[in-house]
Design a protein around this motif. Structure first.
Motif, PDB file in Angstrom:
ATOM      1  N   UNK A  84       3.377  16.123   2.809  1.00  0.00           N
ATOM      2  CA  UNK A  84       3.939  14.892   3.356  1.00  0.00           C
ATOM      3  C   UNK A  84       3.349  14.477   4.699  1.00  0.00           C
ATOM      4  N   UNK A 101      -7.107   2.404   4.049  1.00  0.00           N
ATOM      5  CA  UNK A 101      -6.533   1.533   3.042  1.00  0.00           C
ATOM      6  C   UNK A 101      -7.664   0.511   2.643  1.00  0.00           C
ATOM      7  N   UNK A 150       0.744  -1.073   0.123  1.00  0.00           N
ATOM      8  CA  UNK A 150       0.149   0.072  -0.038  1.00  0.00           C
ATOM      9  C   UNK A 150       1.072   1.367  -0.184  1.00  0.00           C
ATOM     10  N   UNK A 151       2.079   1.099   0.193  1.00  0.00           N
ATOM     11  CA  UNK A 151       2.985   2.202   0.391  1.00  0.00           C
ATOM     12  C   UNK A 151       3.933   2.277  -0.825  1.00  0.00           C
ATOM     13  N   UNK A 152       4.290   3.116  -1.427  1.00  0.00           N
ATOM     14  CA  UNK A 152       5.256   3.255  -2.513  1.00  0.00           C
ATOM     15  C   UNK A 152       6.759   3.116  -2.163  1.00  0.00           C
ATOM     16  N   UNK A 163       6.213   6.464   3.886  1.00  0.00           N
ATOM     17  CA  UNK A 163       6.281   6.220   2.523  1.00  0.00           C
ATOM     18  C   UNK A 163       4.975   6.992   1.855  1.00  0.00           C
ATOM     19  N   UNK A 164       4.722   7.422   0.493  1.00  0.00           N
ATOM     20  CA  UNK A 164       3.488   7.786   0.207  1.00  0.00           C
ATOM     21  C   UNK A 164       2.688   6.618   0.039  1.00  0.00           C
ATOM     22  N   UNK A 165       1.524   6.873   0.435  1.00  0.00           N
ATOM     23  CA  UNK A 165       0.358   6.030   0.173  1.00  0.00           C
ATOM     24  C   UNK A 165       0.083   5.810  -1.212  1.00  0.00           C
ATOM     25  N   UNK A 185      10.778   4.225  10.106  1.00  0.00           N
ATOM     26  CA  UNK A 185      11.310   5.233   9.304  1.00  0.00           C
ATOM     27  C   UNK A 185      10.178   6.473   9.732  1.00  0.00           C
ATOM     28  N   UNK A 230       0.090   5.552  11.795  1.00  0.00           N
ATOM     29  CA  UNK A 230      -0.033   4.427  10.882  1.00  0.00           C
ATOM     30  C   UNK A 230       0.155   3.032  11.309  1.00  0.00           C
ATOM     31  N   UNK A 235     -11.183   9.196   8.261  1.00  0.00           N
ATOM     32  CA  UNK A 235     -10.094   8.935   7.289  1.00  0.00           C
ATOM     33  C   UNK A 235      -9.958  10.324   6.938  1.00  0.00           C
ATOM     34  N   UNK A 254      -8.095   8.371  -5.885  1.00  0.00           N
ATOM     35  CA  UNK A 254      -8.879   7.204  -5.549  1.00  0.00           C
ATOM     36  C   UNK A 254     -10.378   7.556  -5.876  1.00  0.00           C
ATOM     37  N   UNK A 291      -5.793   3.143  -1.623  1.00  0.00           N
ATOM     38  CA  UNK A 291      -6.695   3.887  -0.667  1.00  0.00           C
ATOM     39  C   UNK A 291      -8.021   3.478  -0.644  1.00  0.00           C
ATOM     40  N   UNK A 299       0.687  12.509  -6.486  1.00  0.00           N
ATOM     41  CA  UNK A 299      -0.059  13.048  -5.290  1.00  0.00           C
ATOM     42  C   UNK A 299       1.023  14.114  -4.526  1.00  0.00           C
ATOM     43  N   UNK A 300       0.269  14.851  -3.713  1.00  0.00           N
ATOM     44  CA  UNK A 300       1.001  15.800  -2.939  1.00  0.00           C
ATOM     45  C   UNK A 300       2.357  15.311  -2.025  1.00  0.00           C
ATOM     46  N   UNK A 301       2.267  14.034  -1.742  1.00  0.00           N
ATOM     47  CA  UNK A 301       3.197  13.747  -0.850  1.00  0.00           C
ATOM     48  C   UNK A 301       3.917  12.578  -1.891  1.00  0.00           C
ATOM     49  N   UNK A 302       3.910  12.609  -3.047  1.00  0.00           N
ATOM     50  CA  UNK A 302       4.879  11.650  -3.821  1.00  0.00           C
ATOM     51  C   UNK A 302       6.061  12.819  -4.243  1.00  0.00           C
ATOM     52  N   UNK A 356      -6.840  10.912  -1.831  1.00  0.00           N
ATOM     53  CA  UNK A 356      -8.132  10.594  -1.961  1.00  0.00           C
ATOM     54  C   UNK A 356      -9.047  11.063  -3.336  1.00  0.00           C
ATOM     55  N   UNK A 414      -1.106  14.278   4.223  1.00  0.00           N
ATOM     56  CA  UNK A 414      -1.707  13.065   3.075  1.00  0.00           C
ATOM     57  C   UNK A 414      -1.335  11.533   3.951  1.00  0.00           C
ATOM     58  N   UNK A 450      -2.863   0.625  10.433  1.00  0.00           N
ATOM     59  CA  UNK A 450      -2.780  -0.340   9.555  1.00  0.00           C
ATOM     60  C   UNK A 450      -2.179  -1.617   9.931  1.00  0.00           C
ATOM     61  N   UNK A 491       9.456   9.203   8.401  1.00  0.00           N
ATOM     62  CA  UNK A 491       9.204   9.732   6.953  1.00  0.00           C
ATOM     63  C   UNK A 491       8.072   9.408   6.394  1.00  0.00           C
TER      64      UNK A 491
END
Lengths: 592, 457
Positions: free
Chosen positions: B284, B292, A101-103, B114-116, B110, B234, B144, A269, B121, A297-300, A266, B287, B238, B112
Motif C-alpha cells: 500500500x 499517471x 485515476x484513483x479507485x 486510494x489505489x491507483x 486522507x 502524490x 516513476x 499497465x 497508469x 494489484x497489491x494495493x487493492x 505497472x 505501489x 499529480x 491512506x
C-alpha cells in the motif's frame, strides 16, 4: 423480502452483522450506506460474518447490510475479451471514468457494457429442443473470437420464439424457451454464474495435446498440455512474471485469461499496453483480442484478491463451454493464499503451517481441479489450462503454498535464483523442473513434429544431467584436467544451455520459436555432439574443434536462422560435417 | 461530534479500548486528552457495537483508566497540503516541528490514499541519471520506479541515497518542478541530521520536505509517517506536475513497528512474528510510486532497508523485493575491500531497465554491455571459487583474464568517489574498457553488430 441487518463490528475487511438470521452462506451483500460489495463467509449464532471487497475505512457500527440474495456472481456475455477488470469483474476503464485515476469506494458500476449493440446471428429456430449449453446465437466479439450465446445451464426445453438476427444489447431477449412444466424463460446474451461453483460439463477427456508456447525449455523439455496444470515458482527477480507474460503472448490457446493477483500495478499497465500493440502470430490480430485481464494489484483490497482467482476461472469456463481452448495465467497464487490467510486470521481461525489456514490445500486443489480437457454439455470440446505462479517466501520451495501446489499440478517449472543472477533467462532450472505430461503428449510430437523428437529430448536431458555430475568434479579440480570425452560433454552442455535453453524475449525471432525449429536446433546440437565424438575417438584434443568456432556458430543459430527460413539448417549440417572433417583431416596430415 | 467519552476500559501496549462509543467510524481519528491537558491522537483499528479499539500514536505512557477524555474527530487521518510545504520539516504525524508555524492548507487529504487504477497508469520509461556507474550502467533507475536499497547495518546506504538524490538528473525536471521528500522511520538522530546537513550543504533544502519519526519517537506514529510523506508526494506530483524523489528509511523499523502493534492486538503471526498482512501493508506504500497517463508528474521511490543479519530472505527484504521493481543490494564484503558504493551487482536488478535504456534513451550498446557485464561477472564468481580450491596459478589463461576482469570491474566501474558524477557515456565507455580485458570470443551475449562497432576483431 429484503434480508438486512446492521453492522455489529468492523475489523479490517471483516465485518460482523447482527439483526438477521436469514443471510445465506456465500451470498453477495451490500455493506453500509455506501453499499460496499461483500460476501457472507460465516454465520454464527449471533452474527453473520461478511468479507468486504472494498476498503472499510469510514464504515460505522449500525449501518445497514443488505443481502443481494444471490451468490457472488459474475456476468457472462460478450464484452469480456479485450477488457480489464478488477477482482469482482468491475471494468477498470468504467471505474476510471467515474472516479478518476484513483479507485474510489462504493461505486455502482455495470459489470459489462449494457448499452453496446452486438451484431447477433440467431441460430435457433422455433421448435428446437434445447438444453443447458446449446448454442442459440453467435456474435463476433472480436475479429478473432466468435462468441457463442448458450442456453444457461439449468434451462432445457423447447424454443418458443426467436428474435430475428440483428443488433442487440446484452440484456435483450433473443429467444424464449418453454420447459416441460410449461414455464418460459427468456434467453439473453448475458447470463450470470456464481464464481465459486465450477460450470458443468459432460465428461472429462484425457489430455493429449500439448500447449505450444514457443519457449524451447518448456515445449521441448517440460511440455504443458491443453487442459493441464502447471506451477511456476520462483523467488523475486527470477522472472515469474516475465515467464507468465511470454506464455500469455505466445501460447497457442484460443483465449487467455490473465489474473494479476496481488502484483504490481505497472505490470498490468504493461500487459495492457503491450498486448494491445502486439500481433498474434497465428491470427494476425491484436493479442488483446483474445485476452481478458483481471487485475487486483497489491494495493487493492485484499478480499477481492481472494475472489479474483475465482472470477478469472469462471470466465475461462464460460469460453471453454463455447468450445475454446483457454489458458489461465494466475500471477501469483501465493498472494491469493496470503489473502486467505489474512481473512482467516481476522476470523480467529486456528492456523496450520506458517499461519495459513488448514483449508489451504483443499482450496488449492479445488482451484486446480477446475482445469481440464472436457466434452462440453453442447458436445463441443474445450479445455482450460492453468499456469499458476508461486512466490515462495525467501525463495524457499519448502514453504506451504509451493508444497501444496506441487501436489496438485503436473508440471513444475522451477525458477532458479542463481540462473537469474547470471542472467540466464528463462531461469527455469532443468534439473529440478518436471512435466508429467511427457508420456501423454509424446504421440502428438511424434506424429506432428518428428518421430525422433522425444528421443532427442531424452538425450538432451541426459547431457545436462552428465554435466551436472561433472561440475561436481570441476569445482574441485578445474575443467582442464578432464579427459577429452568429458570436456566434450561440458562443451555440448554449454551449447545446449546458451544456444537452446536461453531464450531472448526481446529478440524479434527468438521470443517465439516454432516447435519445428526447436526440433531442428536439437538435431544440430546432437549432430555436432555425434560428429565431435568421432573426433575425440581419434584422440584429437577437443580444443582443436572448439577453435574452429563451430560450437559458437551452433549457439548462434537461434539468432542467425529465421523462424521461416528453416531450410538454412541444411547449411549448418554441412558446416558441422565440414568442421569435424577438417579437424580430422588436418590431424591425419600431421600424423603422416 | 462534540460528545466526549470519559475514561478507558483497558490499556495494553499502544492500544486502548474505549467503551460505550457511539457513531464512530472505522479507522477514524480520535483525540485523547489527559487531565493534565496533554493531547494525543489515535486511530480506531477495531470497532464493535459497544467498544472501539484505539491505537494511540504517541503511546500510552501516563494514561490511566480514569484520567482521559476521548473525542471523535469524524474523519480519517488527514494531512494538510499546499505548495508552501516545500522546505518544511514535520514530525512523524505531519505536525510542523521547524518552528515556522502551521501550514495554510489548500486541502486536507486522507493519508491512506486510494489505489491507483492500473488503467490510468503510465508505464515508466524514462531513465534517471544518478551519476553512479553501478546503478546507471547495470541497474538503471527509471522515472516513476520504486527501487529499494537493501543494505545492512554499518553499510553506506545513507551516503548512496544522498548521492543519488543530489546527482539525479530527471528528464523534464528542473529546479522548479523537482522535489525530494525525505521520510525517516525509526532512524537515529544522527542519520536524520546527516540528511539535513547534506541537503543544506548541497543547497537543496528549499526543495526538500522532511518527515521525521526518529528512533525515540512513538512507535505508533511510525505507521503513518510514510503515508503522510507519500500523500504529500502524490499531491505535488499529480496536482502540481512535479517530479518527486521519495527517500524512505528505514523500512525495517517500519515493519517492526507494524509487528509490535499487531502482536499487541493478539493477531496470529506468520513468518518471524510479522503479521500476515505485511505484504499488503508494504504494497500500500510502494505501489504509490508511479506516473499517471494524465499530467507530467512522477513519484520515484528509494526505500532503504537494513536486512537483519544481512539476510536477503528475511521477510522484510523478501516481501519488499516481491513488490518493488528491483533492488540495489549492498554487500559487506565489497565494502570491507574499500569499495564505495559496495553494490553487489549480481543480486541487484532493475525490472524497468529493459524498457528505459538503449537507443533513444541512453545509448544503443547499453543493453548488450549490461548483459555481458552481468554474465561475465557471474563467471568471475565461478572462477574465483575454483581458484580458491586449486590456486590461481593453476587456472587456464581465459580464467586468469576473468579474475583480472572481476577485479577491474569492482575497482574501476563499481567504485567511485562519493562526489563523483559520471554521465552514462562515461559509464558505458568504462564498461567497454573492462570487457576488452576478455578475449572477443568470450563476449557471447553481445550482438555481433555492436561488437564489431565497439570491439573490432
Amino acid at each position: 423480502m429484503e434480508i438486512s441487518g446492521i453492522i455489529y463490528s468492523i475489523n479490517g475487511p471483516v465485518v460482523k452483522v447482527s439483526g438477521s438470521r436469514e443471510f445465506k452462506m456465500y451470498d453477495q451483500v451490500f455493506v453500509g450506506n455506501e453499499r460496499l460489495i461483500g460476501e457472507v463467509i460465516g454465520i454464527g449464532e449471533r452474527h453473520t460474518v461478511v468479507q468486504v471487497y472494498e476498503n472499510t475505512t469510514g464504515l460505522k457500527v449500525g449501518e445497514p447490510v443488505v443481502s443481494g440474495q444471490k451468490s457472488m456472481s459474475v456476468i457472462l456475455a460478450p464484452g469480456i475479451l479485450g477488457g480489464i477488470f478488477d477482482g469482482i469483474e468491475r471494468p477498470l476503464k468504467v471505474i476510471e471514468q467515474q472516479s478518476g485515476a484513483f479507485i474510489a469506494r462504493g461505486l455502482q458500476v455495470d459489470l459489462l457494457d449494457k448499452k453496446k449493440q452486438w451484431q447477433v446471428e440467431v441460430l435457433a429456430r422455433a421448435g428446437d429442443k434445447v438444453f443447458g449449453g446449446t448454442v442459440v446465437a453467435q456474435t463476433p466479439e472480436t475479429p478473432q473470437i466468435m462468441h457463442k450465446i448458450m442456453v444457461p445451464c439449468h434451462i432445457s426445453g423447447m424454443v418458443k420464439t426467436v428474435a430475428p438476427s440483428g443488433a442487440y444489447t446484452i440484456t435483450d431477449t433473443i429467444a424464449t424457451v418453454e420447459d416441460d412444466s410449461g414455464k418460459t424463460y427468456d434467453i439473453r446474451l448475458m447470463q450470470e454464474w456464481p464464481i465459486r461453483i465450477p460450470r458443468p460439463y459432460k465428461s472429462r477427456v484425457n489430455v493429449r495435446r500439448p500447449l505450444m508456447t514457443g519457449q524451447r525449455v518448456i515445449d521441448t523439455l517440460f511440455p504443458l498440455a491443453k487442459g493441464g496444470t502447471a506451477a511456476v515458482p520462483g523467488g523475486f527477480g527470477t522472472g515469474k512474471t516475465m515467464t507468465q507474460h511470454q506464455l500469455a503472448k505466445w501460447s497457442d490457446a484460443d483465449i487467455i485469461v490473465y489474473i494479476g493477483c496481488g502484483e504490481r500495478g505497472n505490470e498490468m499497465t504493461q500487459v495492457l499496453e503491450e498486448f494491445t500493440s502486439l500481433v498474434d502470430p497465428r491470427s494476425g490480430n491484436s493479442l488483446m483480442d483474445r485476452t481478458t485481464l483481471i487485475a487486483n494489484t497489491s494495493n487493492m483490497p485484499v478480499a477481492a484478491r481472494e475472489a479474483s482467482i475465482y472470477t478469472g476461472i469462471t470466465l475461462a469456463e464460460y469460453y471453454r463451454d463455447m468450445g475454446y481452448h483457454v489458458a489461465i495465467m494466475a500471477d501469483s497464487t501465493s498472494r491469493w493464499a496470503e489473502a486467505l490467510r489474512e481473512i482467516s486470521g481476522r476470523l480467529e481461525e486456528m492456523p496450520a503451517e506458517e499461519g495459513f489456514p488448514a483449508y489451504l490445500s483443499s482450496r488449492l486443489a479445488a482451484f486446480y481441479e477446475r482445469a481440464g480437457y472436457v466434452n462440453n454439455l453442447n458436445g463441443s470440446e474445450g479445455s482450460i489450462t492453468i499456469i499458476g505462479a508461486v512466490s515462495p517466501q525467501g525463495g524457499d520451495f519448502s514453504e506451504p503454498v509451493t508444497q501444496n501446489t506441487k501436489r496438485f499440478v503436473r508440471a513444475f517449472l522451477a525458477l532458479d535464483r542463481m540462473l537469474a543472477y547470471s542472467r540466464h533467462y528463462p531461469a527455469i532450472n532443468w534439473l529440478t523442473s518436471y512435466s508429467e505430461y511427457v508420456s501423454e503428449v509424446r504421440h502428438w510430437y511424434e506424429d506432428n513434429v518428428d518421430y525422433r523428437f522425444m528421443d532427442y529430448r531424452t538425450r538432451i536431458i541426459a547431457v545436462l544431467q552428465e554435466e551436472a555430475n561433472l561440475n561436481e568434479i570441476v569445482k574441485l579440480i578445474g575443467a582442464d584436467v578432464l579427459p577429452d570425452d568429458q570436456k566434450l560433454i561440458l562443451e555440448i552442455a554449454r551449447v545446449i544451455r546458451t544456444g537452446f535453453l536461453q531464450q531472448n524475449a526481446y529478440h524479434a525471432s527468438d521470443t517465439f520459436v516454432p516447435v519445428k525449429k526447436q526440433f531442428l536446433m536439437m538435431d544440430m546440437i546432437l549432430r555436432l555432439y555425434d560428429r565431435a565424438k568421432t573426433v575425440v575417438l581419434r584422440n584429437i584434443p577437443i580444443a582443436q574443434l572448439v577453435a574452429t568456432g563451430i560450437f559458437d556458430e551452433v549457439v548462434a543459430i537461434k539468432y542467425t536462422v529465421d523462424n521461416d527460413s528453416l531450410d538454412k539448417f541444411d547449411e549448418f549440417r554441412q558446416k558441422i560435417d565440414d568442421a569435424c572433417g577438417k579437424v580430422i583431416a588436418d590431424n591425419e596430415v600431421i600424423r603422416r | 461530534m462534540n460528545v466526549e467519552y470519559l475514561g478507558l476500559k483497558s490499556i495494553s501496549g499502544s492500544l486502548v479500548v474505549v467503551e460505550g462509543i457511539r457513531d464512530a467510524s472505522f479507522e477514524e481519528i480520535v483525540e485523547i486528552k489527559t487531565t493534565d491537558g496533554e493531547e494525543r491522537m489515535g486511530k480506531i483499528i477495531e470497532l464493535a457495537e459497544d467498544y472501539a479499539v484505539v491505537q494511540v500514536y504517541e503511546g500510552t505512557r501516563a494514561l490511566s483508566l480514569t484520567n482521559t477524555v476521548t473525542r471523535l474527530t469524524g474523519r480519517p487521518m488527514e494531512v494538510g497540503v499546499s505548495k508552501e510545504i516545500l522546505g518544511r520539516v514535520f514530525d512523524g504525524a505531519g505536525r510542523p516541528i521547524d518552528g515556522l508555524g502551521k501550514i495554510f492548507a489548500d486541502k486536507y487529504l486522507d493519508v491512506n490514499g486510494k489505489p491507483m487504477n492500473p488503467v490510468s497508469r503510465e508505464y515508466p520509461r524514462n531513465y534517471i541519471q544518478t551519476g553512479v556507474s553501478a546503478i546507471d550502467g547495470l541497474t538503471t533507475l527509471i522515472r516513476g520506479q520504486k527501487l529499494p536499497i537493501f543494505s545492512g547495518n554499518g553499510l553506506p546506504h545513507d551516503e548512496l541515497a544522498m548521492q543519488i538524490a543530489t546527482q539525479a538528473k530527471i528528464e523534464g525536471a528542473d529546479n522548479d518542478n523537482f522535489a525530494i521528500i525525505f521520510c525517516a522511520m525509526g532512524v537515529s538522530n544522527d542519520v536524520a541530521d546527516y540528511f539535513r546537513t547534506s541537503f543544506e550543504k548541497n543547497g537543496v533544502l528549499q526543495r526538500v520536505v522532511m518527515f521525521l519519526n526518529l528512533s525515540n519517537d512513538p512507535v505508533g506514529e511510525r505507521i503513518i509517517t510514510p503515508r503522510c510523506a507519500l500523500t504529500v508526494a502524490e499531491y505535488l506530483a499529480f496536482e502540481h506536475n512535479m517530479h518527486i524523489l521519495v527517500i524512505m528509511t528505514d523500512m525495517t523499523s517500519y515493519a517492526e513497528a507494524l509487528r509490535e502493534i499487531s502482536s499487541s492486538q493478539n493477531e496470529i503471526p506468520s513468518r518471524k512474528g510479522f503479521p500476515g498482512y505485511l505484504y499488503s501493508d508494504l504494497a500500500s506504500m510502494y505501489e504509490r510510486a508511479g506516473m499517471l497517463n494524465r499530467g507530467t508528474g512522477s513519484i520515484t521511490q528509494i526505500p532503504i532497508l537494513s536486512m537483519p543479519n544481512d539476510d536477503i530472505t528475511h521477510p522484510i527484504p523478501d516481501l519488499t523485493g516481491y513488490i518493488t521493481e528491483g533492488q540495489i543490494v549492498l554487500e559487506r564484503n565489497l565494502y570491507q575491500k574499500g569499495i564505495y558504493p559496495p553494490v553487489s551487482i549480481l543480486p541487484s536488478l532493475s525490472r524497468l531497465m529493459k524498457d528505459g535504456i538503449g537507443e533513444g534513451f541512453t545509448r544503443k550498446d547499453h543493453p548488450d554491455v549490461a548483459n555481458q557485464l552481468f554474465a561475465a561477472y557471474s563467471n568471475v564468481q565461478e572462477v574465483r571459487s575454483l581458484a580458491s580450491v586449486i590456486g590461481e596459478d593453476e587456472l587456464g589463461d581465459t580464467d586468469k583474464k576473468y579474475l583480472q576482469f572481476g577485479r577491474a570491474l569492482e575497482n574501476e566501474l563499481i567504485a567511485q568517489a562519493r562526489d563523483e558524477n559520471r554521465d552514462i557515456g562515461q559509464t558505458l565507455d568504462l564498461g567497454w574498457q573492462l570487457l576488452k580485458i576478455l578475449p572477443r570470443e568470450e563476449l557471447s551475449r553481445m550482438d555481433t553488430k555492436i561488437l564489431d562497432e565497439f570491439y573490432p576483431a
